[in-house]
Design a protein around this motif. Structure first.
Motif, PDB file in Angstrom:
ATOM      1  N   ALA A 111      21.917 131.975   1.057  1.00  0.00           N
ATOM      2  CA  ALA A 111      21.998 131.224  -0.202  1.00  0.00           C
ATOM      3  C   ALA A 111      22.715 132.062  -1.245  1.00  0.00           C
ATOM      4  CB  ALA A 111      20.600 130.860  -0.688  1.00  0.00           C
ATOM      5  N   LEU A 147      24.079 127.445   1.434  1.00  0.00           N
ATOM      6  CA  LEU A 147      23.628 126.767   0.207  1.00  0.00           C
ATOM      7  C   LEU A 147      24.189 127.493  -1.000  1.00  0.00           C
ATOM      8  CD1 LEU A 147      21.414 124.486  -0.615  1.00  0.00           C
ATOM      9  CD2 LEU A 147      20.034 126.470  -1.253  1.00  0.00           C
ATOM     10  N   ALA A 194      24.454 121.725  -0.350  1.00  0.00           N
ATOM     11  CA  ALA A 194      24.519 122.166   1.039  1.00  0.00           C
ATOM     12  C   ALA A 194      25.953 122.516   1.411  1.00  0.00           C
ATOM     13  CB  ALA A 194      23.984 121.081   1.962  1.00  0.00           C
ATOM     14  N   VAL A 212      14.847 121.246   0.241  1.00  0.00           N
ATOM     15  CA  VAL A 212      15.945 121.756   1.048  1.00  0.00           C
ATOM     16  C   VAL A 212      15.394 122.168   2.403  1.00  0.00           C
ATOM     17  CG1 VAL A 212      17.749 123.506   1.267  1.00  0.00           C
ATOM     18  CG2 VAL A 212      17.161 122.590  -0.995  1.00  0.00           C
ATOM     19  N   LEU A 215      17.701 125.615   5.838  1.00  0.00           N
ATOM     20  CA  LEU A 215      18.399 126.730   5.206  1.00  0.00           C
ATOM     21  C   LEU A 215      18.620 127.865   6.195  1.00  0.00           C
ATOM     22  CD1 LEU A 215      19.678 127.882   2.684  1.00  0.00           C
ATOM     23  CD2 LEU A 215      17.435 128.714   1.974  1.00  0.00           C
TER      24      LEU A 215
END
Length: 234
Positions: A111, A147, A194, A212, A215
């Motif tokens: 992320a 992400l 995303a 979410v 991930l």
């Protein structure tokens, strides 16, 4: 990002070149980011980060991605836009990962948090912020990130939604046995997007906001997943 974008007629879109921050632009870059940052402030070690060699496949300076935007063929050499991104604070500090260095490392490479994005006032509403975001998302996806996320003022909700972001006061990251809640104090919102087809942003029964999933590999949710009393039931 808390840039105020007044409702004015759209100027002609600028032709923009996006590139990693170069040393001669450090002062201008920091001045631009001083106009606005998505989290209220940049990490305190930002000045030091700008002097470091890249530490990852996405990074341009230390652990961070630092990009500038310039108008193509402009006689003004100064950048008109700037973006600073790095791993999210919650990937290291959230109670669910604080004592799990391996998981923290994986999240920090999965992320990306855009801490700040800024455009010089007289060049706003010309597609410069969009160009910076698009370049960042492409770089992140190419480097294997799943992400992108940022924190923003409610005035920019429509802007981010048009770019494919989901925004809410609380976003939950689905983990195998828990939900990691990311909550911002009013009036700020969290936005997520995303970058990988396995990542889904869903609205589950009982959830306080979007969830979410996917991930990390194996972090998918079954069709009947729900929240009860604030707990994720998968």
């Amino acid at each position: 990002m808390a840039t105020v974008m007044p409702h004015l007629p759209h100027p002609r879109a600028a032709r923009i070149d996006i590139a990693p921050l170069a040393r001669p632009d450090h002062a201008d870059y920091l001045a631009l980011l001083g106009l606005t940052t998505s989290t209220g402030s940049l990490p305190p070690e930002t000045d030091e980060v700008l002097t470091m060699d890249p530490m990852g496949p996405l990074a341009t300076h230390g652990p961070a991605l630092c990009l500038t935007a310039r108008q193509r063929r402009s006689t003004n050499p100064k950048p008109v836009g700037a973006l600073f991104a790095s791993s999210p604070d919650w990937a290291h500090q959230h109670p669910l990962v604080r004592h799990d260095p391996g998981l923290s490392y994986l999240l920090s490479r999965t992320a990306l948090l855009i801490y700040g994005i800024a455009v010089t006032p007289h060049r706003r509403r010309q597609g410069i912020a969009r160009a910076l975001l698009t370049a960042t998302e492409h770089r992140a996806a190419t480097a294997g990130y799943r992400l992108t996320t940022l924190i923003h003022n409610p005035d920019l909700t429509d802007f981010y939604q048009r770019l494919g972001y989901t925004t809410a006061h609380q976003i939950t990251i689905a983990m195998p046995d828990a939900g990691m809640g990311l909550t911002q104090p009013p009036p700020y919102l969290t936005a997520v997007k995303a970058l990988h087809p396995d990542v889904q942003i869903r609205h589950l029964p009982g959830a306080p906001g979007p969830v979410v999933s996917g991930l990390l590999p194996g972090w998918d949710l079954p069709a009947g997943a729900r929240f009860e009393d604030g707990r994720l039931i998968a």
